[in-house]
Design an enzyme around this catalytic site. Structure first.
Site, PDB file in Angstrom:
ATOM      1  N   LYS A 268       0.848  -1.185   0.000  1.00 47.15           N
ATOM      2  CA  LYS A 268       0.000   0.000   0.000  1.00 47.15           C
ATOM      3  C   LYS A 268       0.891   1.244   0.000  1.00 47.15           C
ATOM      4  O   LYS A 268       1.838   1.347   0.773  1.00 47.15           O
ATOM      5  CB  LYS A 268      -0.891  -0.021   1.248  1.00 47.15           C
ATOM      6  CG  LYS A 268      -2.117   0.867   1.173  1.00 47.15           C
ATOM      7  CD  LYS A 268      -3.081   0.515   2.290  1.00 47.15           C
ATOM      8  CE  LYS A 268      -4.366   1.282   2.152  1.00 47.15           C
ATOM      9  NZ  LYS A 268      -5.377   0.865   3.135  1.00 47.15           N
ATOM     10  N   GLU A 351     -19.297  -4.789  10.975  1.00 49.90           N
ATOM     11  CA  GLU A 351     -20.165  -3.971  11.814  1.00 49.90           C
ATOM     12  C   GLU A 351     -21.252  -4.788  12.503  1.00 49.90           C
ATOM     13  O   GLU A 351     -21.580  -4.542  13.679  1.00 49.90           O
ATOM     14  CB  GLU A 351     -20.806  -2.858  10.983  1.00 49.90           C
ATOM     15  CG  GLU A 351     -19.840  -1.823  10.458  1.00 49.90           C
ATOM     16  CD  GLU A 351     -19.191  -2.180   9.137  1.00 49.90           C
ATOM     17  OE1 GLU A 351     -18.465  -1.345   8.580  1.00 49.90           O
ATOM     18  OE2 GLU A 351     -19.406  -3.323   8.661  1.00 49.90           O
ATOM     19  N   ARG A 379     -25.739  -1.144   7.845  1.00 49.43           N
ATOM     20  CA  ARG A 379     -25.549  -2.589   7.707  1.00 49.43           C
ATOM     21  C   ARG A 379     -26.049  -3.343   8.932  1.00 49.43           C
ATOM     22  O   ARG A 379     -26.250  -4.557   8.880  1.00 49.43           O
ATOM     23  CB  ARG A 379     -24.055  -2.885   7.504  1.00 49.43           C
ATOM     24  CG  ARG A 379     -23.448  -2.184   6.315  1.00 49.43           C
ATOM     25  CD  ARG A 379     -21.928  -2.153   6.396  1.00 49.43           C
ATOM     26  NE  ARG A 379     -21.335  -3.422   6.084  1.00 49.43           N
ATOM     27  CZ  ARG A 379     -20.660  -3.697   4.959  1.00 49.43           C
ATOM     28  NH1 ARG A 379     -20.524  -2.777   4.041  1.00 49.43           N
ATOM     29  NH2 ARG A 379     -20.137  -4.879   4.768  1.00 49.43           N
TER      30      ARG A 379
END
Length: 603
Positions: A268, A351, A379
């Site tokens: 990254k 979540e 969600r």
């Protein structure tokens, strides 16, 4: 851009050119720099081997798609990314025929890819899954389903950079790190290949060696063994920055007769020193100085106010626990996690699990604060009802990015939480109007045990207001006593209404302004006493009008046979595109002259 005819050397030059353009544009516009610097060679190789848009390339999450945009006819508009009316921050079917599915939230690419794969068996379907999306529950459900199908045209590319926004968490991340940290498999495979090349052995022996190789791979690399048992052909790990290797393995992958799981190792932030050294900061970053990597210092945000306050409360209350879902710094919890690591839990992009986990913790006497972005709280609707509300568990939900978010666009605008939370019994909803009220709301919620509490925090710099009264449960505050009209504002809209009060006075309109920190429960006593005094009433909220705060007030007044001319001011029942928060507030009529005009015309 025709990369089909380019040789390897040309593709490497292209990769460097793209990196320079990514850094230059994101330094001005802000955006997801680190994830895209990490997938430059991978994206080039995919577009070299496959034929988009006939072959479909999906992203999980779509913030990895900047390079894809550059390679699919959008390079001349790339400087507009995340700008109002410019290119979107994620993939969008409305933007390009090369974008096949929306991808703002983690976990949807594999499920959508399976749909495409079975619906279009003649085309190759490639799902690039990275930044911890693989650990998402939906992704795991999809992996399970895919392995049991005959979707031989589906290739899952696991972009393994060991990061989500922060560092990956959980056993899946550890398993894949273990794969990368051992050379046993790769060394053994290399020795076998040399032996085959040196000796003139028959196909039967070669087949036997292939079987041995698969067994060794399953034994040495946990990921390969697990995935093979699920019905996948596991390939990798592969260096995600070696274009030749990527082209070779992708070309092989599309010839196999079963779903392929290609494990690609990337870095990254690759190619930009500051992004390599601080991967979390450069995951998603505001405009910055290319030479130093520094962003503007900025003002105090509501997220920081929350972060500072929970640290302060935790100093004197050891029952406080904080939960994040891969958004520690984004939700202001960075300092808390450093200071109280034994009372801090990052569940990753999970979540739903996080909410149930919080419920269990609350039953042990812990004071649990779950900090999630508004759109990610969506969600958890089932868990909020089934696991929290039904049991009246005192979990405290800090809803960050509530309201208009801005340049992350329609998948991230936190405009639905008021409406859906109002459908849940026993859910106390607080929308503070200022820094001081947020601090008071956090203090209140800490010891509130009658049920769950949701506190909305905007993506904005904090506003300070000298208040006459402290926060009281279910009570609103009269900020300005007028006579002509009644304005009831909640959250950030209190600040916006106060900004135009003098201009209303100039027009001969002297409003009574009510600040409503509690969305649920309503201040019924105030409504019954104040509403009958006025001919015109306005409600103002930073959320959709349909089923929102104003609608809740209308329902209450109707139930009490009070009929008044009430104008609800808020957001339309639709999705809001990207732009700056200020631009969008003005365009949606919640700020400045547009808000002023609506109130004047309705008075």
């Amino acid at each position: 851009m025709d990369i089909k005819s380019m040789g390897t050397d040309e593709l490497k030059i292209l990769a460097e050119d793209i990196r320079k353009e990514l850094i230059e544009v994101v330094s001005k516009n802000g955006g997801h720099l680190g994830p895209n610097l990490g997938v430059v060679e991978l994206t080039i190789a995919i577009h070299k081997v496959f034929n988009s848009p006939k072959d479909k390339v999906l992203f999980d999450v779509g913030h990895q798609s900047y390079v894809h945009k550059l390679l699919t006819g959008r390079r001349d508009r790339f400087s507009t990314i995340r700008k109002k009316n410019g290119l979107g921050p994620f993939t969008s079917r409305e933007e390009s025929e090369h974008d096949h599915f929306v991808s703002g939230h983690a976990g949807n690419a594999l499920s959508a890819a399976l749909g495409f794969a079975l619906g279009e068996p003649e085309n190759n379907i490639i799902a690039i899954v990275g930044d911890a999306s693989l650990g998402n529950g939906i992704s795991l459900e999809a992996l399970n389903n895919i392995g049991g199908t005959k979707a031989k045209n589906l290739i899952v590319v696991f972009n393994d950079n060991e990061m989500s926004i922060g560092e990956n968490v959980g056993v899946f991340a550890k398993a894949f790190r273990k794969v990368m940290n051992t050379q046993k498999y790769n060394d053994l495979k290399h020795d076998i290949e040399i032996a085959i090349r040196k000796g003139n052995i028959g196909n039967h022996v070669a087949d036997w060696i292939s079987k041995v190789e698969k067994s060794v791979k399953g034994f040495v690399t946990e990921g390969g063994g697990y995935l093979a048992s699920f019905g996948y052909e596991y390939l990798g790990p592969i260096d995600g920055h070696n274009i030749e290797s990527l082209i070779e393995v992708l070309s092989t992958a599309k010839t196999l007769d079963k779903p392929v799981f290609l494990h690609v190792k990337t870095q990254k932030g690759k190619g930009y020193k500051f992004a390599e050294e601080n991967q979390e900061k450069f995951h998603g970053i505001s405009p910055f100085d290319i030479e130093t990597g520094e962003t503007g210092s900025g003002l105090e945000t509501y997220s920081k106010v929350f972060g500072d306050k929970i640290v302060e409360m935790a100093e004197t209350d050891d029952k406080i626990v904080a939960i994040s879902a891969a958004m520690i710094k984004g939700t202001g919890l960075g300092e808390y996690f450093k200071k109280y690591p034994n009372r801090a839990y990052d569940v990753g992009i999970a979540e739903e699990h996080g909410v149930i986990f919080a419920g269990g913790l609350s039953l042990t006497g812990k004071k649990v604060f779950v900090s999630l972005y508004s759109t990610f709280l969506q969600r958890t609707y089932d868990q909020l009802i089934h696991d929290i509300s039904i049991q009246k568990l005192p979990v405290k939900f800090i809803i960050d990015r509530a309201g208009i978010v801005g340049d992350d666009g329609k998948t991230h605008q936190g405009i639905f939480d008021i409406a859906f939370l109002l459908t849940i019994p026993y859910m106390t909803i607080i929308s503070p109007c200022c820094k001081e009220e947020l601090q008071e709301a956090l203090e209140f919620s800490k010891d509130y045990n009658a049920g769950p509490v949701a506190i909305r925090i905007p993506r904005a710099n904090s506003f300070s207001l000298e208040k006459k009264e402290k926060l009281q449960y279910g009570k609103w505050n009269k900020i300005l006593d007028g006579k002509d009209i009644l304005i009831i504002a909640t959250g950030t809209m209190v600040e916006e209404v106060l900004k135009i009060k003098d201009k209303l006075s100039e027009k001969g309109i002297n409003p009574t302004i009510i600040s409503a920190p509690f969305i649920n429960p309503l201040d019924k006593e105030l409504l019954l006493n104040e509403v009958p005094k006025y001919k015109k009433i306005f409600t103002v909220e930073e959320g959709i009008v349909k089923s929102g705060f104003g609608s809740y007030i209308l329902e209450f007044l109707s139930e009490n046979s009070i009929c008044k001319d009430i104008k609800r001011i808020g957001l339309k029942h639709d999705y809001i595109p990207h732009g700056t928060r200020e631009e969008l507030l003005v365009e949606c009529g919640l700020k400045g002259e547009r808000l002023l005009k609506t109130i004047i015309e309705g008075s």
